[in-house]
Design an enzyme around this catalytic site. Structure first.
Site: not given
Ligand code: AAO
Length: 512
Positions: A115, A173, A182, A212, A216, A248, A313
């Site tokens: 992505n 997206r 992106d 992953d 998005h 995902e 996970n």
């Molecule tokens: C890192 C740093 C950041 C920096 C960035 C860029 O931590 O501070 O800005 O680098 O330099 C992983 C880490 C990130 C990391 C990133 C890149 O988790 O911290 O950022 O690598 O190094 C969303 C996405 C989902 C994603 C998830 C973590 O939709 O795709 O966030 N997962 C995958 C991987 C993950 C990875 C990435 C994607 C990126 O598995 O390991 O990130 O490649 C809502 C939304 C979700 C959203 C969450 C985010 O969820 O629905 O879609 O997930 O928010 O917090 C309730 C709600 C629920 C909500 C949730 C949280 O439960 O019901 O819907 O609250 O608010």
């Protein structure tokens, strides 16, 4: 002939949902942050012999290197190029791993980060796992190459350029996920580069991909990339086999983007599964195990044949992404084993087990201050190997949940139960439940605060069975609890609420 054509067409439509596992193998394990050399050895010495169907690897392509914080696990979600070159190993080691795992019947699924590239504020220069130069400020990744033409900025209308509101599907997206650059996946050039990377891995023998951050990406863009993928390597797979795809997409309800937009392309991660199972097994909010009677679609989950299921996970176990505090992990080992045991006994979905490393968890106000800590590493940043102790547990800080007897034996249970119907449900209206899988396997769980003592219909043939939770069949004996099933299929179960593992699981392969 007409049937043949129809079958072939059906096969083509359903192909991305098929995990391409060896027959009789049903569950995969995520070997989070493992080195390729360790995975190859684990396939041969453990996963193959114990009936694991496959494994998910951390992203194998070159990523940005961070020193502040020091070598976080999440740097691997910041691609720099599609060279196979990370802390897990180089291209030759990756190829060797895939071949050796396939040779012992264990499939490899790659975590595909397609992505985006690294964060807009990424370190740049040659701070990358293979030393490729890149300029995040200019959106320039010469080692692919991608340039500013290949990114989405023009289509994002938020002030920050980042996703600010998950209620707006377009910005989810077209804008940057946590600042990650992106990619413009509607461009044929970008799709081509991504597909070229994935096809290289398919050529090495991988069986499929986790996509992953699929939420998005526009479903049409994912479909276009999937359409460009080659068939699997015929050294291990039958001609015409398509890569398994699981996307995902986090859909807990309440957002405009739903899993339904993606289930036509391939399987999708069912995040409700681990969140809700956590509530039930922790007995939070008045939830009871007896409510699991209609677990699956009855709970509003996607169709079983579309779902990839898991208890935790790599995100949810450390508070990244969704799920919250209810999600069970190895930190709550007693309840965790029950959750995994239930998942592997239940027919819903294609199951993935987590295998973690330890880190100095430090929860303050519900947030883990150390949620970034990377895998066990040497002072030069290299990942430490997974060592194996005399008792078959792992050393060097690797948790290896998949080697816990209860979990390993439930993987076998799932294999034995494969294709068998959900049957003989029983509950006491509270937190004592039992169910079977046809006439092959049966599980009983007690999470009430009192003893379980019940005579239940197991559906199994008469005989004495060895419980695979407290022990297992050893030669002609049983190292755990023995259960006697009568000619009527019934057996008496007694499970103390203070048992170390308050559940019993029996199946026909552990008949004495
Ligand atoms: C890192 C740093 C950041 C920096 C960035 C860029 O931590 O501070 O800005 O680098 O330099 C992983 C880490 C990130 C990391 C990133 C890149 O988790 O911290 O950022 O690598 O190094 C969303 C996405 C989902 C994603 C998830 C973590 O939709 O795709 O966030 N997962 C995958 C991987 C993950 C990875 C990435 C994607 C990126 O598995 O390991 O990130 O490649 C809502 C939304 C979700 C959203 C969450 C985010 O969820 O629905 O879609 O997930 O928010 O917090 C309730 C709600 C629920 C909500 C949730 C949280 O439960 O019901 O819907 O609250 O608010």
């Amino acid at each position: 002939m007409r049937t043949l054509i129809l079958l072939t067409l059906l096969g083509a439509c359903w192909a991305q949902f098929d995990p391409n596992v060896q027959s009789g193998r049903t569950a995969i394990v995520h070997l989070f942050e493992w080195r390729w050399a360790d995975i190859a050895a684990e396939c041969e010495r453990y996963l193959g012999p114990n009936g694991f169907a496959g494994l998910q690897v951390s992203p194998p392509n070159e990523n940005a290197v961070y020193y502040d914080p020091w070598r976080p696990w999440w740097e691997r979600y910041q691609p720099i190029s599609y060279k196979i070159c990370t802390r897990s190993g180089n291209e030759q080691e990756f190829q060797d791993m895939v071949a050796r795992c396939n040779d012992v019947g264990v499939r490899v699924y790659v975590d595909g980060v397609i992505n985006h590239m690294c964060g807009a504020g990424g370190p740049g220069g040659t701070q990358s796992t293979c030393g490729s130069t890149y300029y995040p400020g200019k959106e320039d990744f010469p080692a692919v190459p991608f340039s500013s033409w290949d990114f989405n900025d023009g289509k994002c209308y938020t002030g920050s350029g980042n996703i600010e509101n998950y209620q707006d599907a377009t910005q989810v997206r077209n804008c940057r996920l946590v600042g990650l650059l992106d990619l413009a996946l509607e461009k044929d050039y970008v799709r081509g580069k991504v597909a070229e990377y994935m096809n290289k891995l398919i050529g090495y023998g991988v069986a499929g991909f986790r996509l992953d951050a699929a939420k998005h990406m526009w479903p049409g863009d994912i479909q276009a990339i999937v359409n460009k993928l080659n068939n699997l390597n015929t050294r291990w797979f039958s001609g015409g086999a398509k890569p398994f795809i699981f996307q995902e997409v986090i859909d807990l309800g309440g957002e405009p983007i739903t899993v339904n937009e993606y289930t036509g392309i391939g399987r999708v991660t069912e995040f409700k599964y681990g969140q809700k199972l956590g509530y039930i097994i922790r007995r939070w909010n008045g939830e009871k195990l007896s409510y699991l009677k209609n677990w699956g679609e009855g709970w509003g989950f996607m169709a079983s044949g579309k779902a990839l299921v898991f208890v935790d996970n790599h995100d949810t176990q450390r508070g990244h992404g969704p799920g919250g505090a209810s999600v069970l992990t190895f930190w709550d080992s007693r309840l965790y084993k029950i959750a995994i045991g239930f998942m592997l006994a239940h027919p819903y979905g294609f199951a993935r087990v987590m295998s973690s490393y330890n880190w100095p968890r430090d929860i303050q106000n519900g947030q883990d201050k150390n949620d970034w800590v990377g895998p066990p590493a040497n002072s030069d940043g290299s990942t430490k190997p997974v060592t194996i102790n005399a008792d078959s547990t792992c050393g060097n800080g690797w948790v290896c949940e998949h080697r816990w007897r209860q979990i390993r034996n439930m993987v076998k249970f799932r294999n034995v139960a494969d294709g068998q119907a959900f049957a003989n449900w029983w509950d006491n209206g509270s937190n004592q439940i039992a169910f079977g899988r046809g006439n092959k396997a049966f599980i009983v769980i007690n999470l009430d605060d009192w003893q379980l003592d019940a005579t239940l219909q197991t559906g199994l043939p008469a005989g004495t069975y060895c419980d695979v939770i407290s022990g297992q069949k050893e030669g002609s004996g049983c190292s755990g609890i023995s259960v006697t099933v009568g000619g009527d299929g019934k057996a008496r179960f007694q499970i103390s609420n203070s048992a170390e593992d308050p559940f019993i699981a029996i199946h026909v392969d552990n008949k004495l």
